[in-house]
Design a protein around this motif. Structure first.
Motif, PDB file in Angstrom:
ATOM      1  N   LEU A   1       0.821  -1.216   0.000  1.00 46.75           N
ATOM      2  CA  LEU A   1       0.000   0.000   0.000  1.00 46.75           C
ATOM      3  C   LEU A   1       0.851   1.261   0.000  1.00 46.75           C
ATOM      4  O   LEU A   1       0.390   2.330  -0.363  1.00 46.75           O
ATOM      5  CB  LEU A   1      -0.970  -0.008   1.191  1.00 46.75           C
ATOM      6  CG  LEU A   1      -2.044  -1.120   1.149  1.00 46.75           C
ATOM      7  CD1 LEU A   1      -3.026  -0.967   2.280  1.00 46.75           C
ATOM      8  CD2 LEU A   1      -2.790  -1.123  -0.186  1.00 46.75           C
ATOM      9  N   GLY A   2       2.112   1.104   0.450  1.00 50.89           N
ATOM     10  CA  GLY A   2       3.086   2.162   0.241  1.00 50.89           C
ATOM     11  C   GLY A   2       2.868   3.446   1.006  1.00 50.89           C
ATOM     12  O   GLY A   2       3.178   4.523   0.517  1.00 50.89           O
ATOM     13  N   TRP A   3       2.360   3.358   2.237  1.00 53.65           N
ATOM     14  CA  TRP A   3       2.307   4.585   3.042  1.00 53.65           C
ATOM     15  C   TRP A   3       3.251   4.523   4.239  1.00 53.65           C
ATOM     16  O   TRP A   3       3.317   5.460   5.034  1.00 53.65           O
ATOM     17  CB  TRP A   3       0.870   4.904   3.466  1.00 53.65           C
ATOM     18  CG  TRP A   3       0.148   3.799   4.193  1.00 53.65           C
ATOM     19  CD1 TRP A   3      -0.600   2.819   3.634  1.00 53.65           C
ATOM     20  CD2 TRP A   3       0.100   3.569   5.604  1.00 53.65           C
ATOM     21  NE1 TRP A   3      -1.110   1.988   4.607  1.00 53.65           N
ATOM     22  CE2 TRP A   3      -0.697   2.431   5.819  1.00 53.65           C
ATOM     23  CE3 TRP A   3       0.660   4.207   6.711  1.00 53.65           C
ATOM     24  CZ2 TRP A   3      -0.949   1.909   7.097  1.00 53.65           C
ATOM     25  CZ3 TRP A   3       0.406   3.704   7.976  1.00 53.65           C
ATOM     26  CH2 TRP A   3      -0.387   2.571   8.159  1.00 53.65           C
TER      27      TRP A   3
ATOM     28  N   ALA B   1      -3.524   0.370   9.358  1.00 55.49           N
ATOM     29  CA  ALA B   1      -4.141   1.699   9.247  1.00 55.49           C
ATOM     30  C   ALA B   1      -5.437   1.779  10.052  1.00 55.49           C
ATOM     31  O   ALA B   1      -6.105   2.792  10.036  1.00 55.49           O
ATOM     32  CB  ALA B   1      -4.427   2.010   7.791  1.00 55.49           C
TER      33      ALA B   1
ATOM     34  N   SER C   1     -16.248   2.891   4.263  1.00 61.11           N
ATOM     35  CA  SER C   1     -15.247   2.938   3.193  1.00 61.11           C
ATOM     36  C   SER C   1     -13.980   2.247   3.642  1.00 61.11           C
ATOM     37  O   SER C   1     -13.536   2.417   4.772  1.00 61.11           O
ATOM     38  CB  SER C   1     -14.914   4.389   2.852  1.00 61.11           C
ATOM     39  OG  SER C   1     -16.084   5.052   2.528  1.00 61.11           O
TER      40      SER C   1
ATOM     41  N   ALA D   1      -6.719   6.053  12.648  1.00 57.32           N
ATOM     42  CA  ALA D   1      -5.628   5.560  13.491  1.00 57.32           C
ATOM     43  C   ALA D   1      -5.439   6.305  14.824  1.00 57.32           C
ATOM     44  O   ALA D   1      -5.257   5.665  15.858  1.00 57.32           O
ATOM     45  CB  ALA D   1      -4.334   5.578  12.692  1.00 57.32           C
TER      46      ALA D   1
ATOM     47  N   GLU E   1      10.634  10.291   9.497  1.00 61.81           N
ATOM     48  CA  GLU E   1      10.304  10.416   8.079  1.00 61.81           C
ATOM     49  C   GLU E   1      10.716  11.781   7.549  1.00 61.81           C
ATOM     50  O   GLU E   1      10.811  12.759   8.300  1.00 61.81           O
ATOM     51  CB  GLU E   1       8.811  10.166   7.843  1.00 61.81           C
ATOM     52  CG  GLU E   1       7.868  11.179   8.446  1.00 61.81           C
ATOM     53  CD  GLU E   1       6.405  10.869   8.087  1.00 61.81           C
ATOM     54  OE1 GLU E   1       5.917   9.827   8.563  1.00 61.81           O
ATOM     55  OE2 GLU E   1       5.803  11.657   7.355  1.00 61.81           O
TER      56      GLU E   1
ATOM     57  N   LYS F   1       6.728   3.765  -9.469  1.00 64.08           N
ATOM     58  CA  LYS F   1       5.282   3.880  -9.601  1.00 64.08           C
ATOM     59  C   LYS F   1       4.939   3.257 -10.947  1.00 64.08           C
ATOM     60  O   LYS F   1       5.703   3.390 -11.895  1.00 64.08           O
ATOM     61  CB  LYS F   1       4.835   5.345  -9.579  1.00 64.08           C
ATOM     62  CG  LYS F   1       4.538   5.853  -8.171  1.00 64.08           C
ATOM     63  CD  LYS F   1       3.532   6.961  -8.199  1.00 64.08           C
ATOM     64  CE  LYS F   1       3.423   7.690  -6.878  1.00 64.08           C
ATOM     65  NZ  LYS F   1       3.040   6.860  -5.747  1.00 64.08           N
TER      66      LYS F   1
ATOM     67  N   PRO G   1      -2.295   5.141 -10.557  1.00 68.39           N
ATOM     68  CA  PRO G   1      -0.917   4.656 -10.408  1.00 68.39           C
ATOM     69  C   PRO G   1      -0.734   3.913  -9.075  1.00 68.39           C
ATOM     70  O   PRO G   1      -1.363   4.252  -8.079  1.00 68.39           O
ATOM     71  CB  PRO G   1      -0.081   5.932 -10.438  1.00 68.39           C
ATOM     72  CG  PRO G   1      -1.015   7.047 -10.172  1.00 68.39           C
ATOM     73  CD  PRO G   1      -2.396   6.599 -10.519  1.00 68.39           C
TER      74      PRO G   1
ATOM     75  N   THR H   1       1.957   2.488  -6.142  1.00 65.56           N
ATOM     76  CA  THR H   1       3.281   2.733  -5.584  1.00 65.56           C
ATOM     77  C   THR H   1       3.976   1.407  -5.305  1.00 65.56           C
ATOM     78  O   THR H   1       3.385   0.503  -4.727  1.00 65.56           O
ATOM     79  CB  THR H   1       3.142   3.517  -4.253  1.00 65.56           C
ATOM     80  OG1 THR H   1       2.445   4.721  -4.530  1.00 65.56           O
ATOM     81  CG2 THR H   1       4.489   3.832  -3.649  1.00 65.56           C
TER      82      THR H   1
ATOM     83  N   ALA I   1       7.145   9.654  -4.388  1.00 64.00           N
ATOM     84  CA  ALA I   1       5.865  10.351  -4.189  1.00 64.00           C
ATOM     85  C   ALA I   1       5.357  10.987  -5.482  1.00 64.00           C
ATOM     86  O   ALA I   1       4.154  11.092  -5.696  1.00 64.00           O
ATOM     87  CB  ALA I   1       6.013  11.407  -3.100  1.00 64.00           C
ATOM     88  N   GLY I   2       6.279  11.436  -6.345  1.00 58.68           N
ATOM     89  CA  GLY I   2       5.860  12.063  -7.601  1.00 58.68           C
ATOM     90  C   GLY I   2       7.079  12.523  -8.382  1.00 58.68           C
ATOM     91  O   GLY I   2       8.207  12.462  -7.891  1.00 58.68           O
TER      92      GLY I   2
ATOM     93  N   LYS J   1       9.459  10.343  -0.398  1.00 57.32           N
ATOM     94  CA  LYS J   1       9.157  10.294   1.028  1.00 57.32           C
ATOM     95  C   LYS J   1       9.964   9.121   1.574  1.00 57.32           C
ATOM     96  O   LYS J   1       9.846   7.997   1.061  1.00 57.32           O
ATOM     97  CB  LYS J   1       7.661  10.075   1.242  1.00 57.32           C
ATOM     98  CG  LYS J   1       7.238  10.117   2.687  1.00 57.32           C
ATOM     99  CD  LYS J   1       5.722  10.021   2.778  1.00 57.32           C
ATOM    100  CE  LYS J   1       5.284   9.866   4.213  1.00 57.32           C
ATOM    101  NZ  LYS J   1       3.844   9.710   4.337  1.00 57.32           N
TER     102      LYS J   1
END
Lengths: 162, 654
Positions: free
Chosen positions: B232-234, B239, B298, B386, B521, B575, B584, B586, B603-604, B613
């Motif tokens: 999930l790449g966070w 979560a 959701s 969370a 981070e 990505k 897209p 991650t 991240a972009g 990140k």
């Protein structure tokens, strides 16, 4: 006696550490600390710092707002209040601690405390009932059993210390 | 294939109705032939659902895109493993998978008990057939996995790219096995209530199934966390998403059941409570299935909007009403056979652990449904994510760790305070020393330091008790320490399996504490050749690369990793956009060791300029290792016990 002193010392130590730890928690806003308290408005339902969509306009906008407001000297509460005014209470990653929302925070601990009370009462009454039944039906046998129990405990202790 | 599959589930549904009625009539009126016929009906259902499942698998393997489900969840370029995993990737297929496994488990249960529990088994059969019938009903009338399209597409949609990860193969299956596995203890519990055969027989029959269900849920939850972490790449693994919560709740009540059942077996107590726990565990398992399909909340895991929600809600309501009604009616038959001797007893500790486990379940349930409650009561939408769960469930879990530390040291019936303190002396002194060392080292967060020392207390108290038992056997039997150790393990696998599970849990807790309180981070936008630093690491961005594979458009951004000037290697976060999905995905790059993970997210990018990140997550591997140890311990606990002729100190039953 030594053991009792040791146990009390241990408990006191832990209590002091816990209180100091709680008091030491500081509150200095950063983009990350504020971002962890609000939900990204792109519809991903993730908290802002966790949204990892490739090109997420709402995330970039919210991050920019946080950075600008921190530069302007706003507190964490002010920044979050700004988002609530703008997007509604659903932007908060957790419900506020007021009004009806307070039930979200309080009820789990009320259940724990209430359950603890019931559990204490149950165990207490079971233990007392067991002792009463033993004493009333066969007091001599109970005394004898108690004597054996104590002797067994002593012997086991000696055995383990050998 | 679609006609064959649909015919098979339709006939299976009809048979399930027959089995429910026939089993009950056979039990009430005493018709052995009818009972035998209903058991044969269960075998027929298992055969038919197997035919349906094989039909769907064949449709996937032959790319039969005329079947809507196959077209929606597979494509020709998918590997064999993912093509097979697509079977349970969507709503309809997962319902069939659920039913298939339950039908197989059901006939195993019938086979195991063919000469046993003659009074219980007809009702067990009826309840298992009723549950299968419910799922078959959904598939036949509402969510048909064999529904065909009016045309045959040349290519399928393919699996959601997020699901194209080994974690997709490893975690949903075990979770489903865990959920449906609790149907068997539930069926036995209800049968025991109906027949008033409320002794220990039903508990003995369900022990293995409860452990298998619990093992599967443990494995599924940990594999799911690992999937979330890498896919999930966070940067995290939990979560507190509604569906993650839904898989944690039956695990918690199932854990409480596994503990409190021991009190019933050894003391004849907590009979009502055990019934309550198994009803809750089964209902919460169905609740998880409801959450993924109802669309009421959701989540990244949901199967999208479907109209199955009210049916699941009805099934849950019916189960709760029926089961608790029956329990209420049988209260007088569930009286305790004994009393507790002391607050300082393992029985009391198990009750305390049950309190915390159920409170944690309630906290998670309340937090999960609170958005619905708030909207229903006040008309105001709120989010519960969370931070809420960390603050509310976190402290309850801390209490559980503390209880775990004391539990192994306290014996059944009664332990003297003096004895307990003596046993606690070494582990608590060592935990205190750890606390002081960590404070001197200025590790930063005082609360986390306290939690580390609590986990340390568990890690030391269990081995110290274990060693005490080994030493007692070594002295009593005049054998060496290794022989004493293996003798104890062989003689009481459930007890020592449980010790290993608790050690694993303490190690897992260390991983959670480390990665939650001490992670760092940093985000940076870099041009090729530019560097960023995080903790002891220096990361040099080497430039953007784009390329195409058969199914993906990939953009990668390799970074050279240095520590003190020494090149450690190159990590390549990516990505990619899948041919059939526009969002897209991650693909994070992770450098992992026992101390920490260096976790890089692309991240972009804009031209050659890329934004990263980067996280340093300490002790994450401890979490996975702890999970593996827990699974190992459960496997040992499940192994058949050796017959014993005598009991020695340290060999008491747990």
């Amino acid at each position: 006696m030594k053991l009792k002193t040791y146990a009390l010392g241990l408990l006191a130590g832990l209590a002091v550490t816990f209180i100091t730890a709680t008091a030491a928690m500081a509150d200095t806003p950063t983009v990350s600390s504020v971002g962890k308290k609000v939900i990204c408005q792109c519809g991903c339902t993730l908290i802002l710092t966790n949204c990892n969509h490739g090109e997420c306009g709402p995330r970039e906008e919210m991050n920019t707002i946080i950075a600008n407001q921190i530069s302007a000297g706003k507190s964490e509460g002010d920044i979050i209040g700004f988002f609530v005014d703008r997007y509604g209470p659903q932007v908060l990653a957790s419900p506020s601690k007021s009004g009806f929302n307070l039930t979200a925070w309080v009820l789990p601990f009320a259940v724990l405390a209430g359950g603890g009370g019931i559990l204490y009462y149950l165990i207490h009454s079971w233990v007392r009932r067991g002792q009463t039944a033993e004493a009333s039906t066969a007091p001599e046998m109970a005394r004898e059993r108690e004597g054996y129990s104590q002797r067994l405990a002593r012997d086991l202790e000696k055995f383990e210390q050998r | 294939m679609s006609s064959l599959g649909f015919a098979a589930i339709s006939i299976a549904l009809a048979i399930s109705i027959y089995v429910v009625i026939a089993s009950i009539v056979a039990a009430r009126r005493g018709y052995p032939e009818l009972g035998s016929s209903s058991r044969n009906g269960m075998w027929a259902m298992a055969g038919l659902v197997t035919v349906a499942s094989l039909a769907l698998i064949t449709a996937f393997l032959t790319h039969d895109f005329r079947i809507s489900y196959v077209a929606n969840y597979s494509s020709r370029d998918m590997s064999l493993a993912y093509t097979l995993a697509a079977f349970y990737a969507g709503n309809e297929g997962s319902l069939l998978f659920w039913t298939w496994l339950l039908s197989i488990f059901s006939v195993i249960v019938l086979r195991q008990n063919r000469e046993k529990h003659r009074e219980l088994m007809p009702y067990v059969t009826a309840i298992l057939a009723f549950t299968q019938g419910f799922f078959l009903l959904l598939m036949v009338f509402i969510s048909n996995p064999f529904e065909t399209l009016p045309f045959t597409p040349t290519e399928g949609q393919g699996l959601n790219p997020l699901l194209e990860n080994p974690g997709m193969i490893t975690h949903p299956g075990p979770l489903l096995i865990g959920y449906l596995g609790f149907t068997i203890p539930f069926a036995f519990a209800m049968a025991a209530l109906i027949t008033r055969k409320l002794g220990d027989e039903w508990l003995r029959s369900v022990r293995i199934w409860t452990l298998i269900a619990w093992l599967s849920l443990t494995f599924g939850n940990i594999a799911g966390m690992q999937w979330a972490y890498v896919e999930l790449g966070w940067g995290g693994y939990m979560a507190w998403d509604p569906v993650e919560n839904a898989s944690l709740m039956p695990w918690l009540t199932g854990t409480a059941f596994l503990h409190s059942v021991l009190v019933q077996k050894s003391r004849g107590m907590l009979k009502i409570w055990n019934m309550v726990l198994i009803i809750l565990t089964f209902t919460l398992s169905i609740f998880g299935t409801f959450l993924t399909r109802s669309g009421v909340l959701s989540s990244v895991h949901t199967f999208g909007q479907s109209n199955l929600g009210p049916f699941f809600l009805g099934f849950i309501g019916l189960t709760l009403l029926g089961a608790f009604g029956l329990l209420f009616d049988r209260l007088s038959d569930l009286q305790s056979e004994d009393e507790l001797d002391s607050f300082l007893s393992r029985e009391a500790m198990f009750l305390l652990n049950n309190l915390f486990l159920v409170a944690a379940t309630f906290a998670i349930f309340w937090g999960t449904v609170f958005p619905i409650v708030s909207e229903a009561v006040r008309g105001v939408k709120v989010s519960v994510s969370a931070p809420f769960f960390n603050n509310v469930v976190g402290p309850i879990f801390v209490g559980l760790i503390a209880i775990m530390g004391g539990c192994a040291l306290i014996g059944w019936r009664q332990t003297t305070g003096r004895n307990l303190l003596r046993k606690l002396l070494f582990p608590s002194a060592a935990a205190l020393a750890l606390l002081v060392i960590l404070l001197i080292l200025r590790t930063g967060n005082w609360f986390a330091v306290l939690l580390f020392s609590l986990a340390g207390l568990v890690l030391l108290s269990i081995p110290s008790e274990w060693f005490r038992e080994i030493r007692a056997r070594h002295r009593a039997k005049k054998v060496n320490y290794w022989q004493a150790f293996s003798g104890l393990m062989g003689a009481n696998k459930p007890r020592y399996g449980a010790y290993i599970i608790h050690l694993g849990l303490a190690i897992l807790a260390i991983g959670v504490i480390g990665s939650s309180f001490f992670n760092t981070e940093k985000e940076a936008t870099l041009d090729p050749g530019q560097e960023m630093t995080i903790n002891q690491y220096t990361l040099r961005y080497e430039g953007i690369q784009s390329f195409e594979t058969a199914s993906r458009q990939v953009t990668s951004a390799p970074m050279s990793i240095f520590n003190g000037g020494e090149l450690l290697g190159v990590l390549t976060p990516q990505k990619f956009v899948h041919r059939t999905h526009e969002n897209p995905v991650t693909d994070v790059a992770i450098r992992s060791n026992l101390k920490e993970d260096l976790y890089i997210i692309l991240a972009g990018w804009d031209g050659d300029t890329a934004t990263f990140k980067v996280l340093v997550n300490p002790l994450v591997n401890w979490l996975w290792i702890g999970g593996i140890i827990m699974i190992l311990g459960t496997v040992i606990a499940v192994l058949p016990e050796r017959r014993r002729t005598a009991t020695l100190p340290g060999e008491e039953k747990t």
